[in-house]
Design an enzyme around this catalytic site. Structure first.
Site, PDB file in Angstrom:
ATOM      1  N   GLU A  32      12.403  -8.205  -5.905  1.00 42.60           N
ATOM      2  CA  GLU A  32      12.005  -8.663  -4.580  1.00 42.60           C
ATOM      3  C   GLU A  32      11.775 -10.165  -4.597  1.00 42.60           C
ATOM      4  O   GLU A  32      11.131 -10.690  -5.520  1.00 42.60           O
ATOM      5  CB  GLU A  32      10.726  -7.963  -4.106  1.00 42.60           C
ATOM      6  CG  GLU A  32      10.273  -8.415  -2.722  1.00 42.60           C
ATOM      7  CD  GLU A  32       8.904  -7.860  -2.350  1.00 42.60           C
ATOM      8  OE1 GLU A  32       7.913  -8.611  -2.483  1.00 42.60           O
ATOM      9  OE2 GLU A  32       8.825  -6.690  -1.928  1.00 42.60           O
ATOM     10  N   THR A  63      11.723 -10.401   1.478  1.00 43.02           N
ATOM     11  CA  THR A  63      10.641 -10.013   2.382  1.00 43.02           C
ATOM     12  C   THR A  63      10.776 -10.666   3.754  1.00 43.02           C
ATOM     13  O   THR A  63      11.531 -11.617   3.950  1.00 43.02           O
ATOM     14  CB  THR A  63       9.276 -10.385   1.779  1.00 43.02           C
ATOM     15  OG1 THR A  63       9.235 -11.805   1.613  1.00 43.02           O
ATOM     16  CG2 THR A  63       9.039  -9.690   0.455  1.00 43.02           C
ATOM     17  N   ALA A  66       4.879 -12.080   7.693  1.00 39.38           N
ATOM     18  CA  ALA A  66       3.956 -11.432   8.618  1.00 39.38           C
ATOM     19  C   ALA A  66       4.234 -11.918  10.028  1.00 39.38           C
ATOM     20  O   ALA A  66       4.405 -13.110  10.280  1.00 39.38           O
ATOM     21  CB  ALA A  66       2.515 -11.732   8.224  1.00 39.38           C
ATOM     22  N   GLY A 123       4.397  -3.310   8.831  1.00 39.32           N
ATOM     23  CA  GLY A 123       4.044  -4.709   8.750  1.00 39.32           C
ATOM     24  C   GLY A 123       2.586  -4.954   9.084  1.00 39.32           C
ATOM     25  O   GLY A 123       1.885  -4.073   9.599  1.00 39.32           O
ATOM     26  N   GLN A 193       3.387   0.087  -3.702  1.00 39.43           N
ATOM     27  CA  GLN A 193       2.538  -1.085  -3.792  1.00 39.43           C
ATOM     28  C   GLN A 193       2.242  -1.304  -5.279  1.00 39.43           C
ATOM     29  O   GLN A 193       2.301  -0.359  -6.075  1.00 39.43           O
ATOM     30  CB  GLN A 193       1.234  -0.821  -3.030  1.00 39.43           C
ATOM     31  CG  GLN A 193       0.268  -1.950  -3.001  1.00 39.43           C
ATOM     32  CD  GLN A 193       0.830  -3.145  -2.251  1.00 39.43           C
ATOM     33  OE1 GLN A 193       1.626  -3.893  -2.786  1.00 39.43           O
ATOM     34  NE2 GLN A 193       0.464  -3.282  -0.974  1.00 39.43           N
TER      35      GLN A 193
HETATM   36  C1  LIG Z   1       7.331  -2.359  -1.181  1.00 36.27           C
HETATM   37  C2  LIG Z   1       6.585  -3.092  -0.071  1.00 36.27           C
HETATM   38  C3  LIG Z   1       7.219  -4.128   0.607  1.00 36.27           C
HETATM   39  C4  LIG Z   1       6.551  -4.798   1.667  1.00 36.27           C
HETATM   40  N1  LIG Z   1       7.208  -5.813   2.312  1.00 36.27           N
HETATM   41  C5  LIG Z   1       6.591  -6.437   3.358  1.00 36.27           C
HETATM   42  C6  LIG Z   1       7.287  -7.473   4.079  1.00 36.27           C
HETATM   43  O1  LIG Z   1       8.424  -7.851   3.757  1.00 36.27           O
HETATM   44  N2  LIG Z   1       6.621  -8.066   5.130  1.00 36.27           N
HETATM   45  C7  LIG Z   1       5.340  -7.654   5.540  1.00 36.27           C
HETATM   46  O2  LIG Z   1       4.814  -8.207   6.503  1.00 36.27           O
HETATM   47  N3  LIG Z   1       4.661  -6.660   4.847  1.00 36.27           N
HETATM   48  C8  LIG Z   1       5.266  -6.069   3.780  1.00 36.27           C
HETATM   49  N4  LIG Z   1       4.602  -5.080   3.099  1.00 36.27           N
HETATM   50  C9  LIG Z   1       3.209  -4.760   3.457  1.00 36.27           C
HETATM   51  C10 LIG Z   1       3.129  -3.707   4.588  1.00 36.27           C
HETATM   52  O3  LIG Z   1       3.690  -4.253   5.739  1.00 36.27           O
HETATM   53  C11 LIG Z   1       1.643  -3.404   4.813  1.00 36.27           C
HETATM   54  O4  LIG Z   1       1.136  -2.690   3.731  1.00 36.27           O
HETATM   55  C12 LIG Z   1       1.321  -2.679   6.136  1.00 36.27           C
HETATM   56  O5  LIG Z   1      -0.085  -2.649   6.247  1.00 36.27           O
HETATM   57  C13 LIG Z   1       1.777  -1.231   6.206  1.00 36.27           C
HETATM   58  O6  LIG Z   1       3.139  -1.168   6.503  1.00 36.27           O
HETATM   59  P1  LIG Z   1       3.904   0.167   6.045  1.00 36.27           P
HETATM   60  O7  LIG Z   1       5.287   0.133   6.489  1.00 36.27           O
HETATM   61  O8  LIG Z   1       3.679   0.357   4.616  1.00 36.27           O
HETATM   62  O9  LIG Z   1       3.077   1.205   6.922  1.00 36.27           O
HETATM   63  P2  LIG Z   1       3.135   2.781   7.001  1.00 36.27           P
HETATM   64  O10 LIG Z   1       3.688   3.356   5.776  1.00 36.27           O
HETATM   65  O11 LIG Z   1       3.727   3.178   8.281  1.00 36.27           O
HETATM   66  O12 LIG Z   1       1.568   3.084   7.058  1.00 36.27           O
HETATM   67  C14 LIG Z   1       0.765   2.842   5.924  1.00 36.27           C
HETATM   68  C15 LIG Z   1      -0.520   3.628   6.096  1.00 36.27           C
HETATM   69  O13 LIG Z   1      -1.262   3.107   7.173  1.00 36.27           O
HETATM   70  C16 LIG Z   1      -1.530   4.149   8.069  1.00 36.27           C
HETATM   71  N5  LIG Z   1      -1.291   3.604   9.371  1.00 36.27           N
HETATM   72  C17 LIG Z   1      -0.126   3.080   9.824  1.00 36.27           C
HETATM   73  N6  LIG Z   1      -0.258   2.636  11.065  1.00 36.27           N
HETATM   74  C18 LIG Z   1      -1.566   2.904  11.386  1.00 36.27           C
HETATM   75  C19 LIG Z   1      -2.341   2.677  12.507  1.00 36.27           C
HETATM   76  N7  LIG Z   1      -1.805   2.081  13.592  1.00 36.27           N
HETATM   77  N8  LIG Z   1      -3.629   3.089  12.510  1.00 36.27           N
HETATM   78  C20 LIG Z   1      -4.162   3.675  11.385  1.00 36.27           C
HETATM   79  N9  LIG Z   1      -3.489   3.924  10.284  1.00 36.27           N
HETATM   80  C21 LIG Z   1      -2.210   3.523  10.282  1.00 36.27           C
HETATM   81  C22 LIG Z   1      -0.510   5.232   7.824  1.00 36.27           C
HETATM   82  O14 LIG Z   1      -1.064   6.479   8.144  1.00 36.27           O
HETATM   83  C23 LIG Z   1      -0.280   5.084   6.385  1.00 36.27           C
HETATM   84  O15 LIG Z   1      -1.248   5.857   5.734  1.00 36.27           O
HETATM   85  C24 LIG Z   1       5.231  -4.409   2.026  1.00 36.27           C
HETATM   86  C25 LIG Z   1       4.574  -3.363   1.320  1.00 36.27           C
HETATM   87  C26 LIG Z   1       5.237  -2.706   0.284  1.00 36.27           C
HETATM   88  C27 LIG Z   1       4.529  -1.624  -0.481  1.00 36.27           C
END
Ligand SMILES: Cc1cc2nc3c(=O)[nH]c(=O)nc-3n(C[C@H](O)[C@H](O)[C@H](O)COP(=O)(O)OP(=O)(O)OC[C@H]3O[C@@H](n4cnc5c(N)ncnc54)[C@H](O)[C@@H]3O)c2cc1C
Length: 310
Positions: A32, A63, A66, A123, A193
């Site tokens: 990444e 990536t 934000a 995100g 993560q």
């Molecule tokens: C491999 C990897 C790559 C990443 N790359 C980026 C990137 O390029 N840019 C960036 O900005 N971030 C990135 N992130 C961080 C990620 O955007 C954050 O962790 C974000 O908080 C969750 O996004 P997600 O797609 O993992 O969410 P999801 O998998 O949809 O949700 C994560 C958890 O949060 C809970 N949840 C989701 N939405 C809500 C809500 N509205 N209310 C309450 N609970 C909720 C879900 O139930 C789930 O348990 C990355 C993370 C990982 C692990």
């Protein structure tokens, strides 16, 4: 954690023999990167890309800042990797601060640029803004984004997963439900993560299997380049930092070379134990630097592909 006979043999070999002697390199790696802000950062990113590409990674990903702050830079970086290297490039994409129409447009641009793999995420809101709020007419979750991407093009979709449960998730069960929703929507791989103890990943793998979820789980490996920064990241990501790591990096702030060696050893040892437990794909958070990831891959037996061999 249930082990197959092969894994038990591998675990015994890891325990009894030299940890890294003659590993067959029968594993996939991916890297990444983040999109560079300046020409100087562009230069160091490209040096890292040129150093790691000969290891024939399964893919490299870039990536997405934000709040969509790096939309153009992410696209430019992914497009350059597609044009100038033989390696499949994946673009990260989030739901933050963009309507469904805008995100569909970005997806079409990636498809037109030859990108066939998206890392789809909910995100995080830009710094300081509280809690994720979908924009009107936007996608409210990563699962909705995955479904929309699959409707538009036959992208390969990777998503995130959280061995230590996402900080916002009400429970592990809620987190697994979110992962299931993303898988049901078309995601085939979940990149974890970062974490620092192999059992954290093995326990999570068992829970995902027990939930009947047949999604490929890939551990995200973060070699520690700066322990002070890592402490801040770990708090915001909800990742546990074992106390022994703090003691190990203590006193190395002004000794970069020694710190790199310790960082490589810590990440390589954990990767070796994950390998002994059956993991065969490792995703490295490079922070746009190649040395540590290259060294860890080399220790795991990964060598430059024939066409790159000197
Ligand atoms: C491999 C990897 C790559 C990443 N790359 C980026 C990137 O390029 N840019 C960036 O900005 N971030 C990135 N992130 C961080 C990620 O955007 C954050 O962790 C974000 O908080 C969750 O996004 P997600 O797609 O993992 O969410 P999801 O998998 O949809 O949700 C994560 C958890 O949060 C809970 N949840 C989701 N939405 C809500 C809500 N509205 N209310 C309450 N609970 C909720 C879900 O139930 C789930 O348990 C990355 C993370 C990982 C692990």
């Amino acid at each position: 954690m249930s082990l197959t006979l092969n894994q038990m043999a591998e675990a015994a070999r890891a325990l009894n023999g030299p940890l890294f002697a003659d590993l067959p390199g029968d594993l996939a790696v991916s890297f990444e990167f983040f999109p560079p802000k300046t020409p100087a950062m562009q230069e160091s990113l490209w040096q890292a890309v040129e150093t790691l590409v000969p290891l024939a990674p399964r893919f490299v990903s870039v990536t997405y800042g934000a709040g969509g702050s790096t939309r153009e830079r992410t696209h430019a970086t992914v497009a350059r990797i597609v044009q100038e290297t033989p390696i499949p490039a994946a673009a990260h994409l989030t739901c933050v601060n963009a309507t469904a129409e805008e995100l569909d447009g970005i997806a079409d641009e990636y498809w037109a640029a030859g990108v066939r793999h998206i890392v789809a995420l909910r995100g995080d809101p830009p710094g300081g803004e509280a809690g994720f709020q979908p924009v009107p007419g936007g996608y409210a979750s990563a699962a909705e984004l995955v479904a929309a991407l699959k409707r538009r093009h036959d992208f390969e979709i990777s998503v995130s997963c959280y061995p230590e449960t996402h900080p916002e998730a009400g429970s592990l069960a809620a987190d697994l439900d979110a992962l299931k929703a993303k898988h049901d929507a078309g995601a085939t791989r979940a990149i974890s993560q970062f974490f620092f103890e192999p059992d954290t990943f093995f326990r999570f793998r068992d829970k995902v299997a027990a939930a009947g979820l047949d999604v490929e789980l890939v551990p995200g490996i973060l070699p520690v380049s700066n322990y002070a920064n890592l402490k801040k990241m770990a708090v915001s990501c909800g990742t546990n930092l074992p106390e022994w790591m703090g003691r190990l990096f203590d006193g190395l702030d002004d000794k970069p070379a020694a710190r790199q060696l310790v960082a490589a050893t810590v990440a390589a040892e954990m990767s070796r134990r994950l390998y002994a437990g059956g993991v065969r794909h490792f995703h490295f958070y490079t922070l746009n630097r190649a040395e540590l990831s290259y060294a860890i891959c080399h220790l795991l037996g990964v060598r430059p592909a024939q066409e790159f061999a000197a």
